[in-house]
Design a protein around this motif. Structure first.
Motif, PDB file in Angstrom:
ATOM      1  N   LEU A 100       0.824  -1.209   0.000  1.00  0.00           N
ATOM      2  CA  LEU A 100       0.000   0.000   0.000  1.00  0.00           C
ATOM      3  C   LEU A 100       0.859   1.260   0.000  1.00  0.00           C
ATOM      4  O   LEU A 100       1.831   1.371   0.755  1.00  0.00           O
ATOM      5  CB  LEU A 100      -0.916   0.019   1.225  1.00  0.00           C
ATOM      6  N   LYS A 101       0.470   2.205  -0.834  1.00  0.00           N
ATOM      7  CA  LYS A 101       1.146   3.505  -0.903  1.00  0.00           C
ATOM      8  C   LYS A 101       0.085   4.595  -0.754  1.00  0.00           C
ATOM      9  O   LYS A 101      -0.943   4.576  -1.432  1.00  0.00           O
ATOM     10  CB  LYS A 101       1.903   3.674  -2.219  1.00  0.00           C
ATOM     11  N   ALA A 120       3.332   9.087   2.758  1.00  0.00           N
ATOM     12  CA  ALA A 120       3.081   8.800   4.176  1.00  0.00           C
ATOM     13  C   ALA A 120       3.141   7.307   4.446  1.00  0.00           C
ATOM     14  O   ALA A 120       3.602   6.871   5.499  1.00  0.00           O
ATOM     15  CB  ALA A 120       1.726   9.356   4.597  1.00  0.00           C
ATOM     16  N   VAL A 121       2.628   6.506   3.516  1.00  0.00           N
ATOM     17  CA  VAL A 121       2.706   5.046   3.591  1.00  0.00           C
ATOM     18  C   VAL A 121       3.424   4.594   2.333  1.00  0.00           C
ATOM     19  O   VAL A 121       3.033   4.933   1.222  1.00  0.00           O
ATOM     20  CB  VAL A 121       1.309   4.401   3.684  1.00  0.00           C
ATOM     21  N   ASN A 122       4.493   3.823   2.520  1.00  0.00           N
ATOM     22  CA  ASN A 122       5.373   3.501   1.400  1.00  0.00           C
ATOM     23  C   ASN A 122       5.567   1.995   1.267  1.00  0.00           C
ATOM     24  O   ASN A 122       6.568   1.431   1.682  1.00  0.00           O
ATOM     25  CB  ASN A 122       6.718   4.204   1.587  1.00  0.00           C
ATOM     26  N   GLY A 182       2.977   9.864  13.632  1.00  0.00           N
ATOM     27  CA  GLY A 182       3.654  10.602  12.586  1.00  0.00           C
ATOM     28  C   GLY A 182       4.426   9.736  11.624  1.00  0.00           C
ATOM     29  O   GLY A 182       5.123  10.249  10.744  1.00  0.00           O
ATOM     30  N   ASN A 183       4.307   8.416  11.772  1.00  0.00           N
ATOM     31  CA  ASN A 183       5.025   7.503  10.896  1.00  0.00           C
ATOM     32  C   ASN A 183       4.119   6.834   9.874  1.00  0.00           C
ATOM     33  O   ASN A 183       4.475   5.798   9.316  1.00  0.00           O
ATOM     34  CB  ASN A 183       5.759   6.451  11.723  1.00  0.00           C
ATOM     35  N   GLY A 184       2.965   7.413   9.631  1.00  0.00           N
ATOM     36  CA  GLY A 184       2.074   6.916   8.594  1.00  0.00           C
ATOM     37  C   GLY A 184       0.890   6.125   9.091  1.00  0.00           C
ATOM     38  O   GLY A 184       0.056   5.695   8.287  1.00  0.00           O
ATOM     39  N   MET A 188       5.543  -0.056  12.848  1.00  0.00           N
ATOM     40  CA  MET A 188       5.498   0.851  11.704  1.00  0.00           C
ATOM     41  C   MET A 188       6.413   2.038  11.941  1.00  0.00           C
ATOM     42  O   MET A 188       6.362   2.683  12.987  1.00  0.00           O
ATOM     43  CB  MET A 188       4.067   1.329  11.447  1.00  0.00           C
ATOM     44  N   ALA A 189       7.264   2.317  10.973  1.00  0.00           N
ATOM     45  CA  ALA A 189       8.161   3.474  11.026  1.00  0.00           C
ATOM     46  C   ALA A 189       8.392   3.964   9.610  1.00  0.00           C
ATOM     47  O   ALA A 189       8.575   3.163   8.686  1.00  0.00           O
ATOM     48  CB  ALA A 189       9.485   3.108  11.686  1.00  0.00           C
ATOM     49  N   ARG A 190       8.338   5.269   9.434  1.00  0.00           N
ATOM     50  CA  ARG A 190       8.584   5.894   8.139  1.00  0.00           C
ATOM     51  C   ARG A 190       7.695   5.327   7.033  1.00  0.00           C
ATOM     52  O   ARG A 190       8.119   5.130   5.907  1.00  0.00           O
ATOM     53  CB  ARG A 190      10.047   5.748   7.748  1.00  0.00           C
ATOM     54  N   GLY A 191       6.474   5.017   7.401  1.00  0.00           N
ATOM     55  CA  GLY A 191       5.518   4.565   6.411  1.00  0.00           C
ATOM     56  C   GLY A 191       5.661   3.118   5.983  1.00  0.00           C
ATOM     57  O   GLY A 191       4.999   2.681   5.044  1.00  0.00           O
ATOM     58  N   ARG A 192       6.489   2.346   6.688  1.00  0.00           N
ATOM     59  CA  ARG A 192       6.693   0.942   6.326  1.00  0.00           C
ATOM     60  C   ARG A 192       6.484   0.059   7.544  1.00  0.00           C
ATOM     61  O   ARG A 192       6.655   0.486   8.687  1.00  0.00           O
ATOM     62  CB  ARG A 192       8.113   0.712   5.787  1.00  0.00           C
ATOM     63  N   ILE A 193       6.145  -1.196   7.300  1.00  0.00           N
ATOM     64  CA  ILE A 193       6.154  -2.201   8.361  1.00  0.00           C
ATOM     65  C   ILE A 193       7.592  -2.704   8.481  1.00  0.00           C
ATOM     66  O   ILE A 193       8.125  -3.326   7.563  1.00  0.00           O
ATOM     67  CB  ILE A 193       5.203  -3.373   8.031  1.00  0.00           C
TER      68      ILE A 193
END
Length: 533
Positions: A282-283, A292-294, A313-315, A494-499
């Protein structure tokens, strides 16, 4: 244009010697509605240093900074500048004492130029100043500190990174010698982050003092001289950055000794259970147009509770809003059972079997201007017995509301009462009553117990467990690690928009989880579909 005379340049202002304490906070207490946000907090800042302020969301960082910026007045305790006690009654008072704060959400007027934004709100000191003179002074400061931005450019024309430079320039122009940067890289691209920290170090070299508020471990370790950690509104410790490690800071920040032990409930296996929710690569784009989600992926199976842990704040917000249909997906897919709902509207997702408890109770979860009865049938008023041939049945709606209020123990609700008059715990019970009594296969719950008292928290968690026992899947977003570890069969980080990591109750490592949350380490399981069981 005219403007007030700008303050003297910070470079000619009398400053403390490098290393000398210029700011002290002693036994600071600040509560909101009886809940302590800062509890006897102590903090000191030296001339020429970059001092990191680290802690989870809700640890008290923002409250401390807001007191220093003059937005809040402490209930007790004192603030000292250069050894003298001061009363910071407003942001203007703070600015008069040389304290400036750059907020995560910028406070600029897009239709004005850079120079106009810098003098906006300055009191006239009896000298008429031309816009050209302001621009000349701004250019001098910008060159001196490496803050490249054109003073005559309109703010709406600037990138996010350039707008942040304007905010820093504004504080320097007004004579700040102490700058508080609140999560300054939250909206910046990597190259902009590098440039920002060059500016921060240059300011420290010029005898300014910088308070860097962040939850990102690598920023704290790479760009500060000392670190103060807050946990639960109290001091967890202050250390020299060079003498500490990411693991030590994570332990101070999260408090591993207070966390539930891994394996406190028996691990359950879900290998053979049906997948009820599948999110693939998901993006999602955030409000500022940045990713926000990468590429996040996960799977929830029948009867399974999957918890998403992470610092706000990490998505996480964008992730759960995309699953709920409140935010457009730019890549990847969302499937509910065998149905692709990636582009479906929220109503269709509800009809397909998704129950949603959002973090925003009033506004997203409930309509504040409607009554309790109207809110409880918001998703069923088109259906019998609530309506027939397009005509609402007030008696049927009232009967349903009475039943739900009783079954879910919604207290203080009276017929015709606006939900805006209800407490947070009862608002949450009302949302659960509406969502859980409709046919569904998945419960998506975001921060379901935030701000609730002990009884309401226990009730909400009881409903979540009941969902699992009934064979429904639960995807739980929460910043409360104790809640995540207590309820979840699978814990994803979750961090920086990733699992970036996944655990089960028997593999949970709290110290490692803390490092992952703060971005200090990437887990080996950061790619592929994350799932428990």
């Amino acid at each position: 244009m005219t403007a007030g005379r700008p303050p003297p340049s910070i470079t000619v202002r009398a400053l403390a010697s490098v290393g000398e304490t210029i700011l002290e906070v002693r036994d600071l207490n600040k509560s909101f509605y009886g809940v302590a946000a800062n509890d006897r907090v102590n903090f000191d800042l030296r001339a020429g240093e970059v001092h990191g302020l680290l802690g989870e969301n809700g640890a008290g960082k923002s409250t401390l900074c807001s007191v220093l910026a003059g937005l809040y007045r402490p209930d007790s305790g004192e603030v000292r500048l250069d050894g003298q006690q001061v009363g910071l009654r407003s942001p203007h008072d703070a600015a008069e004492h040389g304290i400036g704060m750059v907020y995560q959400h910028f406070r600029l007027v897009p239709s004005l130029t850079v120079a106009e934004n810098l003098v906006l709100g300055l009191k006239d000191q009896g000298v008429r100043l031309t816009l050209r003179a302001v621009e000349t002074r701004v250019s001098q400061i910008a060159e001196e500190y490496g803050l490249s931005v054109h003073p005559s450019a309109y703010v709406w024309q600037l990138s996010v990174g350039e707008q942040q430079r304007v905010e820093i320039l504004k504080q320097l122009y007004r004579g700040a010698r102490i700058l508080i940067l609140d999560e300054p890289t939250a909206v910046l691209a990597p190259q902009e982050c590098d440039k920002l920290f060059e500016v921060v170090r240059h300011m420290a070299d010029q005898d300014h003092s910088v308070v860097l508020v962040s939850h990102k471990m690598e920023e704290i370790l790479g760009h500060t001289d000392r670190v103060t950690v807050l946990r639960g509104g109290r001091n967890a410790g202050t250390v020299d950055t060079a003498d500490t490690t990411a693991s030590q800071l994570a332990t101070m920040m999260i408090g591993a000794e207070h966390m539930p032990e891994a394996g406190r409930h028996t691990p359950r296996r879900f290998d053979d259970a049906e997948a009820v929710l599948t999110v693939s690569d998901l993006k999602v784009t955030g409000d500022r147009g940045t990713p926000a989600v990468n590429g996040a992926s996960l799977e929830v199976r029948r009867g399974q509770i999957v918890g998403i842990a992470g610092v706000a704040g990490n998505g996480q917000r964008e992730f759960q809003e995309a699953i709920a249909g409140l935010r457009t997906v730019t890549g990847g897919s969302v499937r509910l059972l065998d149905r692709d709902i990636t582009a479906a509207r929220p109503r269709r997702r509800s009809q397909a079997g998704l129950a949603y408890v959002p973090e925003d109770r009033l506004g997203t979860g409930l309509a504040s201007g409607l009554t309790i009865e109207e809110n409880l049938v918001l998703k069923s008023y088109r259906e019998r017995p609530h309506s027939r041939l397009g005509v609402l049945s007030s008696s049927a709606i009232a009967a349903t509301a009475r039943e739900l209020v009783e079954d879910f123990d919604v207290r203080g609700a009276r017929r015709g009462m606006a939900v805006s008059l209800m407490s947070g715990g009862n608002l949450q019970r009302a949302i659960l009553a509406r969502e859980l009594t409709r046919p569904h296969d998945v419960l998506l719950a975001a921060s379901p117990t935030r701000g609730l008292d002990v009884a309401a928290t226990a009730a909400v968690r009881g409903h979540i467990r009941a969902e699992s026992e009934a064979g429904r899947g639960v995807l739980l977003f929460s910043e409360d690690l104790a809640e995540i570890t207590e309820l979840s069969d699978s814990i994803l980080v979750m961090a920086r928009g990733r699992i970036v990591g996944s655990y089960t109750p028997d593999t949970l490592d709290i110290e490692e989880l803390g490092l992952l949350m703060t971005g200090a380490r990437d887990h080996a399981d950061s790619s592929g579909v994350a799932a428990g069981g």
